[in-house]
Design an enzyme around this catalytic site. Structure first.
Site, mmCIF file in Angstrom:
data_model
loop_
_atom_site.group_PDB
_atom_site.id
_atom_site.type_symbol
_atom_site.label_atom_id
_atom_site.label_comp_id
_atom_site.label_asym_id
_atom_site.label_seq_id
_atom_site.Cartn_x
_atom_site.Cartn_y
_atom_site.Cartn_z
ATOM 1 N N GLU A 163 102.405 66.409 19.710
ATOM 2 C CA GLU A 163 101.402 65.350 19.582
ATOM 3 C C GLU A 163 100.209 65.642 20.497
ATOM 4 O OE1 GLU A 163 101.161 62.870 17.373
ATOM 5 O OE2 GLU A 163 99.210 62.893 18.338
ATOM 6 N N LYS A 222 101.176 73.640 22.158
ATOM 7 C CA LYS A 222 101.021 72.348 22.831
ATOM 8 C C LYS A 222 100.808 72.538 24.332
ATOM 9 C CE LYS A 222 100.976 68.186 24.046
ATOM 10 N NZ LYS A 222 99.854 67.285 23.798
ATOM 11 N N CYS A 278 101.076 64.260 31.646
ATOM 12 C CA CYS A 278 101.330 65.535 30.965
ATOM 13 C C CYS A 278 100.641 66.775 31.519
ATOM 14 C CB CYS A 278 101.026 65.379 29.486
ATOM 15 S SG CYS A 278 102.226 64.289 28.708
HETATM 16 P P1 NAD Z 1 107.818 57.663 27.681
HETATM 17 O O1 NAD Z 1 108.590 57.851 28.929
HETATM 18 O O2 NAD Z 1 106.730 56.649 27.613
HETATM 19 O O3 NAD Z 1 108.827 57.341 26.475
HETATM 20 C C1 NAD Z 1 110.021 58.009 26.262
HETATM 21 C C2 NAD Z 1 111.066 56.994 25.818
HETATM 22 O O4 NAD Z 1 112.236 57.701 25.393
HETATM 23 C C3 NAD Z 1 111.531 56.038 26.915
HETATM 24 O O5 NAD Z 1 111.263 54.699 26.524
HETATM 25 C C4 NAD Z 1 113.035 56.309 27.056
HETATM 26 O O6 NAD Z 1 113.795 55.150 27.315
HETATM 27 C C5 NAD Z 1 113.364 56.872 25.697
HETATM 28 N N1 NAD Z 1 114.584 57.690 25.673
HETATM 29 C C6 NAD Z 1 114.928 58.723 26.487
HETATM 30 N N2 NAD Z 1 116.104 59.241 26.120
HETATM 31 C C7 NAD Z 1 116.536 58.529 25.057
HETATM 32 C C8 NAD Z 1 117.683 58.601 24.218
HETATM 33 N N3 NAD Z 1 118.619 59.542 24.418
HETATM 34 N N4 NAD Z 1 117.802 57.701 23.222
HETATM 35 C C9 NAD Z 1 116.859 56.767 23.007
HETATM 36 N N5 NAD Z 1 115.743 56.653 23.758
HETATM 37 C C10 NAD Z 1 115.577 57.536 24.770
HETATM 38 O O7 NAD Z 1 107.226 59.112 27.322
HETATM 39 P P2 NAD Z 1 105.924 59.441 26.437
HETATM 40 O O8 NAD Z 1 104.694 59.347 27.250
HETATM 41 O O9 NAD Z 1 106.006 58.695 25.144
HETATM 42 O O10 NAD Z 1 106.163 60.992 26.174
HETATM 43 C C11 NAD Z 1 107.164 61.452 25.292
HETATM 44 C C12 NAD Z 1 106.944 62.923 25.033
HETATM 45 O O11 NAD Z 1 105.667 63.122 24.402
HETATM 46 C C13 NAD Z 1 106.918 63.788 26.285
HETATM 47 O O12 NAD Z 1 107.499 65.028 25.978
HETATM 48 C C14 NAD Z 1 105.436 63.994 26.543
HETATM 49 O O13 NAD Z 1 105.169 65.202 27.209
HETATM 50 C C15 NAD Z 1 104.869 64.049 25.151
HETATM 51 N N6 NAD Z 1 103.460 63.644 25.024
HETATM 52 C C16 NAD Z 1 102.990 62.557 25.712
HETATM 53 C C17 NAD Z 1 101.673 62.151 25.528
HETATM 54 C C18 NAD Z 1 101.126 60.956 26.245
HETATM 55 O O14 NAD Z 1 99.944 60.705 26.113
HETATM 56 N N7 NAD Z 1 101.900 60.187 26.987
HETATM 57 C C19 NAD Z 1 100.853 62.829 24.620
HETATM 58 C C20 NAD Z 1 101.365 63.920 23.926
HETATM 59 C C21 NAD Z 1 102.685 64.311 24.134
HETATM 60 C C1 UGA Z 2 95.900 64.681 27.429
HETATM 61 C C2 UGA Z 2 95.267 65.465 26.289
HETATM 62 O O1 UGA Z 2 93.860 65.151 26.220
HETATM 63 C C3 UGA Z 2 95.938 65.129 24.960
HETATM 64 O O2 UGA Z 2 95.407 65.957 23.921
HETATM 65 C C4 UGA Z 2 97.453 65.367 25.087
HETATM 66 O O3 UGA Z 2 98.109 65.005 23.894
HETATM 67 C C5 UGA Z 2 97.997 64.555 26.241
HETATM 68 O O4 UGA Z 2 97.292 64.923 27.460
HETATM 69 C C6 UGA Z 2 99.447 64.796 26.515
HETATM 70 O O5 UGA Z 2 99.998 65.817 26.139
HETATM 71 O O6 UGA Z 2 99.987 63.922 27.179
HETATM 72 P P1 UGA Z 2 95.709 62.191 28.338
HETATM 73 O O7 UGA Z 2 96.415 62.735 29.519
HETATM 74 O O8 UGA Z 2 96.220 60.960 27.698
HETATM 75 O O9 UGA Z 2 95.647 63.299 27.180
HETATM 76 O O10 UGA Z 2 94.184 61.898 28.706
HETATM 77 P P2 UGA Z 2 92.894 62.835 28.918
HETATM 78 O O11 UGA Z 2 91.749 62.178 28.281
HETATM 79 O O12 UGA Z 2 93.138 64.233 28.554
HETATM 80 O O13 UGA Z 2 92.671 62.733 30.491
HETATM 81 C C7 UGA Z 2 93.574 63.328 31.403
HETATM 82 C C8 UGA Z 2 93.027 63.217 32.802
HETATM 83 O O14 UGA Z 2 91.892 64.057 32.976
HETATM 84 C C9 UGA Z 2 92.565 61.807 33.171
HETATM 85 O O15 UGA Z 2 92.913 61.525 34.497
HETATM 86 C C10 UGA Z 2 91.065 61.889 33.007
HETATM 87 O O16 UGA Z 2 90.389 60.952 33.772
HETATM 88 C C11 UGA Z 2 90.805 63.307 33.481
HETATM 89 N N1 UGA Z 2 89.552 63.900 32.974
HETATM 90 C C12 UGA Z 2 89.383 64.072 31.641
HETATM 91 C C13 UGA Z 2 88.574 64.319 33.875
HETATM 92 O O17 UGA Z 2 88.728 64.180 35.093
HETATM 93 N N2 UGA Z 2 87.430 64.899 33.379
HETATM 94 C C14 UGA Z 2 87.230 65.086 32.046
HETATM 95 O O18 UGA Z 2 86.165 65.626 31.665
HETATM 96 C C15 UGA Z 2 88.237 64.661 31.159
#
Ligand code: NAD
Ligand code: UGA
Length: 464
Positions: A163, A222, A278
């Protein structure tokens, strides 16, 4: 060809929740069930008042309101949802390991493995398993190994579909992504599974934006995408320090280089340092994998992005101390913002946490205002660091629901998050209520520094 009519997503977090809510909105013919072990989280997703859902994202409550109860369901009955689904997304957390081999570097995959084992145990019909979590390259091998050894005759295909949404813009990113990436096996069964997932996304995303690759390229892409994005921030932040020594202005430098179409203008905003769950985790993971293959130079190259980011956060805090005559002991510093970026209530790895920690070490007292973050989260973030006792954190930090109260009687204000509302505050009123000289450390370069100086503030930005 498999036509998907029933999806289960394990993990109702910042990714599983918004991603699957949008799938449900765009595909009314598909039943989408999001499951989680965390009962409180599922209860919040099911709250009758849709504004109480546990993830704050602009536009998300509207999407949930439209689809919930129609074809979008939230449940803690994980087994049942897996069993009923033709396609199971795994969207659980994959944090940095805090113990054992790879501690502080590698990804902790125990939740991924638990999901694979649960799917293997529960499934009675063939399923497509989709890795939505961010994973080290070749994780699908382990998932497959577990799924293919059940001996119960059920067939599984494992796809990678990382994602790319960013928090704060998740709904827009999901509705209109630059691309969707799907990795699958080259054999006919693998390609059929890939096509089934392509068909889900093709309900709203133009086909040319749906990229298909092998599983390993998808998993690795990713990590690399996040590493490239974070690298741009560390690069401009490194230049911000040089700007501060040379009277160059980092905003002007960013504009000057960003207008070169080969460089491009995005992700060049100098800041107090990147946060979020992340960037750091995924780069550490990339460094760890590279080192585990003996690629020392590759590992060192990417590790520098993290080293620079840690330096930037620390430098911001120490500049505050230096500017306040080398002591902040007993002084009140107001923090505007605690979330790691605007438009989210997520605080994971927020720069604010580390800046606060440094200032508390210097015996400052801090009052925080953030429009979306609750006080218990702020204390939990500080307690998690383990630098001092929870009691001392409570003593050093107070949380205010009113920005003007937070800034009253402060020696200085530090802007840690770029919330739009900060720009339009009545800065004269804030100035009048502060101790003089009234200082502002704008860690996001969002305020109108000229206007603030005209009021009487002493203003320091990043890289200027
Ligand atoms: P999160 O901690 O918000 O959510 C994960 C959820 O999974 C939790 O609510 C937890 O209780 C649940 N969980 C864990 N083990 C479980 C199980 N065995 N059965 C059922 N539920 C279970 O995490 P997130 O931010 O949603 O991130 C999830 C993944 O997506 C990570 O690998 C992260 O790196 C990736 N990711 C996150 C973002 C972001 O913006 N947060 C963006 C892209 C990718
Ligand atoms: C980032 C990526 O942008 C997403 O594509 C990815 O899916 C995600 O991580 C993930 O894998 O979790 P996110 O962390 O939600 O998304 O937010 P960003 O907008 O990327 O910002 C990340 C951090 O960098 C923030 O603290 C933001 O303030 C900072 N940032 C961003 C800067 O300091 N300068 C910039 O120019 C941009």
């Amino acid at each position: 060809m498999t036509k998907i009519t029933s999806i289960c997503c394990i993990g109702a977090g910042y990714v599983g929740g918004p991603t699957m809510a949008v799938v449900a909105k765009q595909c009314p013919h598909i039943k989408v069930t999001i499951v989680d072990l965390n009962e409180a989280r599922i209860a919040a997703w099911n709250d009758v008042d849709v504004n109480n859902i546990p993830v704050y994202e602009p536009g998300l409550s509207e999407v949930v309101a439209e689809a919930r109860g129609r074809n979008l369901f939230f449940s803690t009955d994980v087994d049942r949802a897996i069993e009923e689904a033709e396609m199971v997304f795994i969207s659980v957390n994959t944090p940095t390991k805090t113990y054992g081999a790879g501690k502080g570097m590698g990804a902790d995959l125990k939740w991924i493995e638990l999901c694979a084992r649960q799917i293997a145990r529960v499934s009675k019909t063939d399923k497509i398993i989709v890795e939505k979590s961010t994973l080290p390259v070749r994780t699908a091998e382990a998932v497959r190994d577990i799924l293919h050894n059940t001996g119960n005759g059920v067939n599984f295909q494992v796809l990678s579909n990382p994602e790319f949404l960013a928090e704060g813009t998740a709904v827009d990113d999901l509705l209109n992504p630059d691309r969707v990436l799907i990795g699958g096996d080259a054999n006919p069964e693998g390609q059929e599974a890939v096509q089934a997932l392509v068909d889900v996304y093709a309900n709203w995303i133009p086909r040319e934006r749906i990229l298909t690759t092998n599983v390993w390229s998808s998993e690795l892409s990713k990590l690399v995408a996040n590493a490239y994005l974070a690298q741009r921030i560390s690069s401009i932040n490194s230049i911000s320090e040089l700007c501060e020594k040379t009277e160059a202005n980092v905003n002007e430098v960013a504009r000057a280089i960003g207008t070169d179409s080969r460089i491009g203008p995005k992700f060049l905003k100098a800041s107090v340092g990147f946060g979020g769950s992340c960037f750091q985790k995924d780069i550490l993971n990339l460094v760890y994998i590279s080192r585990s293959f003996g690629l020392q130079e590759v590992a060192d190259y990417w590790e520098q992005v993290i080293i620079m980011n840690d330096h930037q956060k620390k430098r911001f805090a120490l500049n505050i101390v230096k500017d306040l005559y080398n002591t902040v002991s007993g002084k009140k510093i107001a923090f505007l913002g605690w979330a790691f970026k605007k438009d989210t209530n997520d605080t994971r790895e927020s720069a604010a946490i580390y800046v606060a920690d440094e200032l508390l070490n210097e015996q400052a007292t801090i009052q925080v205002y953030d429009p979306k973050v609750e006080d218990k989260q702020i204390y939990a973030d500080l307690d998690y660091l383990g630098t001092r006792s929870p009691d001392l954190n409570k003593k050093g930090v107070t949380v205010s629901e009113d920005p003007y109260a937070a800034c009253a009687d402060a020696h200085a204000i530090a802007v840690l998050t770029e919330w739009d509302e900060f720009i339009d505050y009545d800065w004269q009123r804030i100035y009048d209520g502060m101790l003089k000289p009234a200082k502002i450390f704008d860690g996001r370069n969002i305020l109108d520094h000229k206007k603030l100086r005209a009021i009487g503030f002493k203003v320091s930005g990043i890289g200027m």
